[in-house]
Design a protein around this motif. Structure first.
Motif: not given
Length: 371
Positions: A171-175, A162-165
């Motif tokens: 992408h690189k800031r989410v894990a 959800s954070l990305i979309d």
């Protein structure tokens, strides 16, 4: 545990600590495991003195309180600055909106500090549009996380996507790192002969949890003629009065028990045969992880991160939609089939051991800290 020969890293955790709910339990489990890493120097600042502070102190973890009930936001910021002093952290790890904003402001004075946040869930709206101030806070929070934080850790793949979309995160800031916990002693999987079959749940009595659905499920089971199934709900919150009214209106006082706040949740879980969740949405609920660790089959809606931690037909049942008849049918299936219930109990415990230990969670955070 990972062994490192590089220099120690100084990590400051900023946490509200006003409650003892899923986010606080997760933070406690993480800090307890991180405290065992020889190359991590932990510093913990809480905005409230309470159970989280007490639990951390009991482990010998130093906790400093900057009480948000007594100070303005600006004074809180100044006090934290003074606490940090010249011993500036390498990483500030924040856990909620206010802490994220404080971390961002502190980073302007602490050059080269990395900012990490754990997003414990998406905004809880329970089907109604939030107010303007709530929307502004949410947008500001997501803007800061997306632009200035090295990594935002989502507690489920669903939240991470959800954070990305939907919120513009790179992408690189989410894990995504699932929550973890310390496992209780291995439960007994024996059938409770002559004892009531207890279906339970726990959590804040808030609209997002939809506990009226749990009462509707109990009503369906009561109408089936089954007399030795009981429902128990642990927790407090603003919905308690409405839940009490609904229980009385259906005549379920002897079938559905509101336990209120429970300090000893291990005993609560040990008194259950099945754990049920009725939430409209969830990240990775600590209550379900705790239920799995106690060897409880889980019946829950197929929403959010729940589908990542319960496999339908293995550790329990996932229900599509919100029809109480569907939930009740699975409750009755486990009640009537002792062999299936025992198989799911063992699978639940095995899943908790394999995927959701606090040490596994801490190791994954450690790898992010060391990037």
């Amino acid at each position: 545990m990972t062994n490192q020969t590089s220099r120690n890293i100084r990590i400051l955790h900023l946490i509200s600590g006003d409650l003892w709910a899923g986010a606080e339990v997760m933070a406690f489990n993480l800090l307890r495991s991180l405290n065992e890493f020889p190359d991590i120097d932990l510093q913990v600042i809480l905005l409230n003195d309470g159970r989280l502070a007490d639990e951390l102190r009991s482990l010998g973890i130093a906790v400093q309180i900057v009480d948000e009930k007594q100070h303005s936001f600006w004074k809180i910021y100044q006090d934290i600055q003074a606490i940090i002093g010249t011993n500036r952290p390498d990483i500030i790890h924040a856990h909620r909106y206010k802490e994220n904003l404080l971390a961002f402001m502190l980073s302007k004075r602490c050059r080269k500090v990395k900012l990490i946040s754990t997003l414990h869930g998406l905004p809880e709206v329970a089907g109604r549009r939030p107010g303007l101030i709530t929307r502004l806070k949410s947008r500001t929070n997501f803007f800061l996380l997306a632009k200035f934080f090295t990594k935002t850790v989502a507690v489920s793949n669903d939240i991470g996507s959800s954070l990305i979309d939907h919120f513009g995160f790179a992408h690189k800031r989410v894990a995504a790192i699932h929550n973890g916990m310390r496992l209780p002693p291995l439960p007994s999987f024996s059938v409770r002969d002559g004892q009531p079959f207890v279906i339970g749940s726990s959590g804040r009595l808030f609209p997002i949890k939809d506990y009226p659905l749990m009462i509707e499920i109990a009503r369906v089971i009561a109408a089936s003629g089954t007399t030795d199934i009981r429902f128990e709900l642990a927790g407090d919150g603003p919905e308690r009065g409405e839940l009490e009214r609904l229980i009385h209106s259906y005549g379920l006082q002897d079938l559905f028990i509101l336990r209120g706040h429970q300090d000893d949740m291990d005993s609560f879980y040990r008194g259950l045969n099945v754990y049920i969740n009725t939430s409209v949405h969830e990240g990775i609920p600590m209550t379900i992880l705790e239920a799995l660790s106690h060897g409880l089959p889980v019946i829950a809606p197929a929403v959010g991160g729940i589908v990542e931690i319960v496999e339908n037909g293995v550790e329990g049942f996932l229900i599509e939609g919100r029809n109480p008849q569907d939930f009740a049918a699975k409750c009755l299936q486990l009640y009537e089939d002792a062999e299936l219930s025992e198989l799911m109990s063992k699978a639940a415990r095995k899943r908790a051991e394999r995927d959701f230990s606090a040490d596994i969670m801490a190791e994954r955070y450690y790898q992010i800290y060391r990037l």
